[in-house]
Design an enzyme around this catalytic site. Structure first.
Site, PDB file in Angstrom:
ATOM      1  N   HIS A   4      34.721  36.491  39.876  1.00 16.01           N
ATOM      2  CA  HIS A   4      34.329  35.388  40.034  1.00 16.01           C
ATOM      3  C   HIS A   4      34.376  34.259  38.711  1.00 16.01           C
ATOM      4  CE1 HIS A   4      31.288  37.073  42.772  1.00 16.01           C
ATOM      5  NE2 HIS A   4      32.153  36.511  43.489  1.00 16.01           N
ATOM      6  N   CYS A  12      24.392  37.354  38.523  1.00 12.91           N
ATOM      7  CA  CYS A  12      24.529  37.971  40.038  1.00 12.91           C
ATOM      8  C   CYS A  12      23.294  38.300  40.575  1.00 12.91           C
ATOM      9  CB  CYS A  12      25.311  39.295  40.021  1.00 12.91           C
ATOM     10  SG  CYS A  12      26.863  39.240  39.017  1.00 12.91           S
TER      11      CYS A  12
HETATM   12  C1  CIR Z   1      30.928  42.193  45.373  1.00 15.27           C
HETATM   13  O1  CIR Z   1      32.124  42.644  45.233  1.00 15.27           O
HETATM   14  O2  CIR Z   1      30.581  41.382  45.764  1.00 15.27           O
HETATM   15  C2  CIR Z   1      29.689  42.809  44.550  1.00 15.27           C
HETATM   16  N1  CIR Z   1      30.218  44.258  44.207  1.00 15.27           N
HETATM   17  C3  CIR Z   1      29.566  42.356  43.255  1.00 15.27           C
HETATM   18  C4  CIR Z   1      29.336  40.633  43.120  1.00 15.27           C
HETATM   19  C5  CIR Z   1      28.802  40.188  41.864  1.00 15.27           C
HETATM   20  N2  CIR Z   1      27.971  38.886  41.891  1.00 15.27           N
HETATM   21  C6  CIR Z   1      28.317  37.941  41.241  1.00 15.27           C
HETATM   22  O3  CIR Z   1      28.876  38.090  40.126  1.00 15.27           O
HETATM   23  N3  CIR Z   1      27.625  36.752  41.504  1.00 15.27           N
END
Ligand code: CIR
Length: 270
Positions: free
Chosen positions: A167, A265
């Site tokens: 991201h 996150c």
């Molecule tokens: C994913 O791959 O969607 C999750 N394992 C990690 C998401 C992390 N989210 C974020 O950085 N906002």
């Protein structure tokens, strides 16, 4: 970004977390009990920093549900339900929407919006700084989302290509309206340059840290929450906190990092 949020929205870490998505299989498998503990400490820390903690219970059917940041972005009084890029995660938004609808009953100034197909957006790709909203064009977030967001937030949305990492905020985050924290890597520098360009003559200052994950921090009121375990970056962040008169709190996120998670996150601050 709001430096002094009233609410922090979090969601429990499910026992299915070991099946969370990750770009690369971690060398050491996720230790579930440690992940639960790290997430609990995270939640407690946030509870100390905001007026109200809104906690949604974990959903075992969605191993990534604790990464609640991806489900909704809040810009001032507008809450915008995203359409998560990973199909297996898209249903995570339903419970978040219901929670916000219920919050609306006591806080009617809050308006609810939704992105629709073909838009795809993870909140991890959205950086708010200095009244602007930067949207990473990544594997998870697309141009249709940028266009729909620009209709909801006229004049404030800027697209930034994400060439490395999951991201936009995997490599940077905002400390306040004047300070952007960035990973000291070619991709970090390239994205920061795009952000700086959008500001014209009064850009934020960029502080580059040597450890990519350490560039993801959480500013909550007078507290700066950073990741523990990256001594060179921690030293720089401790100096920054002192310069700004912020209290520094350190959290270990080793097990969440294995699923590409970081500090921003696991919450939505508004
Ligand atoms: C994913 O791959 O969607 C999750 N394992 C990690 C998401 C992390 N989210 C974020 O950085 N906002």
């Amino acid at each position: 970004m709001i430096t002094h949020p009233r609410f922090a929205l979090v969601r429990g870490l499910p026992r299915s977390f070991a099946q969370a998505l990750s770009q690369e299989k971690p060398i050491e498998p996720i230790q579930l009990e440690l992940a639960l503990l790290q997430h609990e400490l995270y939640t407690k820390t946030l509870a100390d920093c905001v007026d109200e903690l809104i906690e949604i219970e974990a959903d075992e059917a969605h191993p990534d549900c604790c990464f609640v940041e991806d489900t909704v972005i809040v810009v001032e009084h507008k809450a915008i339900i995203t359409r998560i890029g990973a199909p297996s995660r898209q249903a995570e938004s339903q419970r978040v929407r219901a929670t916000l609808e219920s919050l609306q009953k006591t806080h009617p100034y809050l308006t609810l919006h939704s992105l629709e197909a073909p838009a795809q957006l993870d909140g991890g790709d959205v950086l708010q700084i200095g009244g602007k909203v930067f949207v990473g064009l990544s594997k998870r977030s697309n141009q249709a989302a940028v266009e729909q967001l620009a209709r909801i937030l006229p004049g404030r949305v800027f697209a930034i290509p994400v060439t490395h990492g999951l991201h936009l905020k995997s490599l940077l985050s905002a400390v306040d309206a004047e300070t952007l924290l960035v990973a000291d890597s070619p991709a970090g520098h390239a994205m920061a340059a795009e952000i700086v360009k959008a500001f014209g003559s009064q850009p934020p200052r960029c502080l580059y840290v040597p450890d990519a994950v350490a560039a993801n921090v959480l500013r909550v009121g007078s507290t700066l929450i950073i990741q523990e375990g990256f001594p060179r970056s921690e030293k720089m962040l401790a100096e920054l906190a002192e310069e700004k008169g912020l209290q520094l709190r350190k959290l270990t996120m080793s097990e969440l990092i294995k699923a590409d998670g970081a500090l921003t996150c696991c919450s939505v601050l508004f």
